[in-house]
Design an enzyme around this catalytic site. Structure first.
Site, short mmCIF file in Angstrom:
data_model
loop_
_atom_site.label_atom_id
_atom_site.label_comp_id
_atom_site.label_asym_id
_atom_site.label_seq_id
_atom_site.Cartn_x
_atom_site.Cartn_y
_atom_site.Cartn_z
N HIS A 1 0.84 -1.21 0.00
CA HIS A 1 0.00 0.00 0.00
C HIS A 1 0.87 1.26 0.00
CE1 HIS A 1 -3.47 2.55 1.33
NE2 HIS A 1 -2.48 3.26 1.86
N GLU A 2 1.84 1.29 0.91
CA GLU A 2 2.68 2.49 1.02
C GLU A 2 3.48 2.72 -0.26
OE1 GLU A 2 2.08 4.54 3.27
OE2 GLU A 2 0.86 3.16 4.43
N HIS B 1 -5.20 7.68 -2.06
CA HIS B 1 -6.15 6.68 -1.55
C HIS B 1 -7.32 6.48 -2.50
CE1 HIS B 1 -4.59 7.10 2.80
NE2 HIS B 1 -4.07 6.06 2.20
N HIS C 1 1.72 4.71 -2.70
CA HIS C 1 1.89 6.16 -2.50
C HIS C 1 3.24 6.61 -3.05
CE1 HIS C 1 -1.71 6.64 -0.19
NE2 HIS C 1 -1.29 5.97 0.87
#
Lengths: 605, 89
Positions: A294-295, A304, A298
């Site tokens: 997930h990170e 998101h 980014h």
């Protein structure tokens, strides 16, 4: 999906990353592997590549820290915020930070990787039996040196397989001592220490000296967490001390007493009432792989998503068999494009075949890949027999004759949507319509009538006598008989009669085959049956497999997953499914498409 | 076993999340993740700005858009999550 304002993205595809420090919760090899897999999630669907470097400035610098850790965005102790990352750019941009007040695991509890011993670094097996007693944590019983150990199988008494658990007596992380173990007691700032300490640090990391005198030698390392280490509280990383006293009572295990949230905790000294030292007991923890994936989204430029199933949804939820959601794939491909093999420029002779684990091309419409030239009929190697009449097969004493399906099945549950299924038990084309079987139900899809998905219908209504879960099916192109397989049994439906169940050994398929995963019709009267990594060629008329089989699937079906769950022929092309995805292969054995069963074949919204 | 006397609840030293009311939790969450700004909270009535921010958050996270601090919304606010703001930079 959303991207950051201004579509922040990297201006190069060959990105580097560096792991600045490691959480004491996990062996560094486990963390390195988790990060590698997390990057692979994104490189599988884009032209991006990721290389780990060990010094200097990387595009993506990764660190563990707690509370305020240097960037002005403090973490908040256990739970709550797990991690954060910055969008692409120089300096801190692109970096990813993980809250080390969390318990980092692979999502299902402590991972205790062993060192030394005789188990090649295998994980501890909890519980394990040693001298007739069962243990659910590392122990020092049976040793005089105080080194914690565990068995790596269920029974040390039986298997004698063991390894040493993380301990400061065995090794340290980081620091300047090349992993040397702690030396106790050691002197720091004139004081003698008999255990790892956080004194002298503001980041709460536990450390020790690796010689007897830090003041003199300045040699140190960080202590790995033992399996009994607490999380958070005011003793992060210290082991529970049992028994401990709390409000005058003695406790020999973690307790939720004194709390309203039910969380288990323990004291890290023998008396909470006097020392007030405590922390939470290990729980399932958070998957470092899932959070990192997930990170890194980014770090690559994704913001998101509001799609709950997407990796980029801001809340954490553990999934066992992770697959990137189409929303994430669309997002990252919006920024960086697709895998080279998804594009028209892809030349398999130069770039090679896509790997079976590769994810599909779903982006700008370039994903269909190179289309084959004129279809070439699959060669038949032997003269083919003439068709037999439907229902002409004799019935043996072990076969039952039961009524066959009616022509028009009635939907039994129109509300049961094929699009919510993640995969299917079996897929095959019958009478020109694709049939998708799952748990006693099936759906149909006609490419000719363009009527969309029909069903769900009842398998029991259509083919009475079949089990709810079938593994494979095919329709003989000559006789229109339909063969079904479940486990090591098969049934043949013809007109109004059914033969079976019979064992697949009657077809000449030996015990090396488990379930039949699928079937490909090959010309007239021959069908390839797949099981494991092998296939057999069935002569449908005589219902025996030909000599010279099984053969290795990989020999000619190169580039498709060898553990395909469904194999079927559709629109003259071979389809191999694994998970949500399918690999499409031309009669020339070229993989020309990898896509989603749900979105590309079923046309789900 | 049934407890014979009410459980004592203690305040554990060093625990960061403690004593926040639901409303305080909601206000800090909405501010932290970009659903409201300190300026917005100052310039409009508290109830209106909270309801507006809650709707925004509920929409973004796929929750029922009630504008109320209901159980599901509170549950979402307490769920473990990424620290990157959902709205804004």
């Amino acid at each position: 999906f959303l991207t950051f304002e201004g579509d922040l993205k990297w201006d190069h595809m060959d990105l580097t990353y560096r792991v600045m420090n490691y959480s004491p919760d996990l062996d560094r090899a486990v963390i390195d592997d988790a990060f590698k897999r997390a990057f692979k999630v994104w490189s599988d669907v884009t032209p991006l590549t990721f290389t780990q470097i060990y010094s200097g400035e990387a595009d993506i610098m990764i660190m563990f820290g707690s509370r305020e850790h240097g960037d002005g965005y403090p973490f908040d102790g256990k739970d709550g915020l797990l991690a954060h990352a910055f969008p692409p750019g120089r300096g801190i941009q692109g970096d990813a930070h993980f809250d080390d007040d969390e318990l980092w695991t692979l999502g299902t509890g402590l991972v205790v990787k062993t060192r030394h011993g005789n188990a090649n670094g295998a994980d501890c097996h909890f519980p394990f039996v040693f001298e007739g007693r069962s243990y659910s944590q590392c122990i020092t019983e049976g040793r005089t040196d105080g080194l914690p150990w565990c068995a790596t199988t269920a029974s040390y008494d039986r298997d004698k397989k063991y390894g040493f658990c993380p301990s400061e007596l065995l090794y340290t992380n980081g620091g300047n001592s090349d992993g040397a173990p702690c030396v106790f007691p050691f002197v720091f700032d004139g004081t003698s220490y008999n255990a790892c300490t956080t004194d002298g640090r503001s980041d709460s990391y536990r450390w020790c000296a690796t010689t007897a005198n830090f003041d003199q030698d300045k040699k140190y390392g960080f202590c790995p967490n033992r399996d009994t280490a607490v999380i958070g509280g005011n003793s992060q990383g210290d082991p529970c001390v049992f028994p401990f006293t709390f409000l005058g009572q003695s406790y020999s295990a973690c307790t939720s007493q004194g709390r309203q949230d039910g969380k288990l905790w323990c004291a890290t000294t023998s008396n909470y009432d006097t020392d007030k030292k405590w922390g939470f007991c290990p729980d399932r923890g958070y998957s470092i792989f899932l959070v990192a994936a997930h990170e890194f989204g980014h770090s690559l430029g994704l913001d998101h998503s509001s799609v709950r199933e997407a990796l980029m949804y801001p809340m954490y939820s553990y999934v066992q068999d992770f697959q990137l959601d189409p929303d994430d794939v669309r997002g990252i491909q919006y920024l960086y494009g697709e895998q080279p093999w998804c594009s028209q420029e892809w030349d398999p002779m130069v770039l090679g075949w896509p790997q079976p684990h590769a994810l599909p091309c779903i982006g700008s419409g370039r994903g269909s890949g190179p289309e084959p030239t004129a279809p070439v009929p699959a060669p038949t190697e032997e003269p083919q027999p003439l068709p037999t009449e439907a229902g002409s097969t004799s019935t043996t004493e072990e076969e039952e004759e039961t009524p066959a399906p009616t022509a028009e099945p009635i939907p039994v549950d129109p509300s049961r949507d094929a699009c919510v299924e993640n995969n299917f038990d079996a897929i095959t084309e019958i009478n020109g319509e694709l049939h998708f079987f799952k748990d006693g139900k099936y759906w149909t899809l006609s490419s000719f009538w363009d009527s969309g998905i029909q069903g769900a219908f009842s398998i029991a209504d259509a083919w009475p006598g079949l089990p709810a879960v079938i593994d494979a099916a095919f329709q003989d192109v000559l006789t229109k008989r339909v063969f079904f397989f479940a486990g090591r049994q098969f049934w043949v439906f013809s007109g109004k009669s059914v033969l079976g169940p019979r064992g697949i050994e009657k077809l000449g398929i030996g015990k090396e085959a488990g379930r039949i995963s699928g079937a490909l019709q090959r010309g007239r009267g021959k069908v390839l049956l797949f099981s494991g990594e092998s296939y057999w060629r069935l002569d449908v008329k005589v219902q025996r497999v030909d000599k010279g089989y099984p053969r290795a699937t990989d020999d000619i079906f190169t580039g498709v997953p060898l553990d395909a769950h469904n194999v079927f022929l559709y629109q003259d092309k071979y389809h191999f499914c694994r998970g949500s995805f399918y690999w499409r292969m031309t009669p020339r054995y070229q993989v020309d498409r990898v896509g989603y069963v749900k979105y590309d074949i079923l046309q789900c919204p | 076993p049934l407890q014979s006397k009410p459980q004592a609840v203690v305040t554990f030293p060093g625990e960061l999340v403690s004593g926040l009311s639901d409303l305080e939790l909601a206000e800090s969450y909405l501010l932290r993740f970009g659903y409201t700004t300190a300026a917005e909270a100052r310039t409009s009535s508290k109830h209106v700005s909270l309801a507006k921010a809650l709707r925004k958050m509920q929409k973004q996270l796929g929750l029922e858009e009630t504008g109320e601090l209901d159980a599901r919304t509170l549950e979402a606010m307490r769920a473990p999550r990424c620290g990157v703001p959902d709205v804004g930079t």
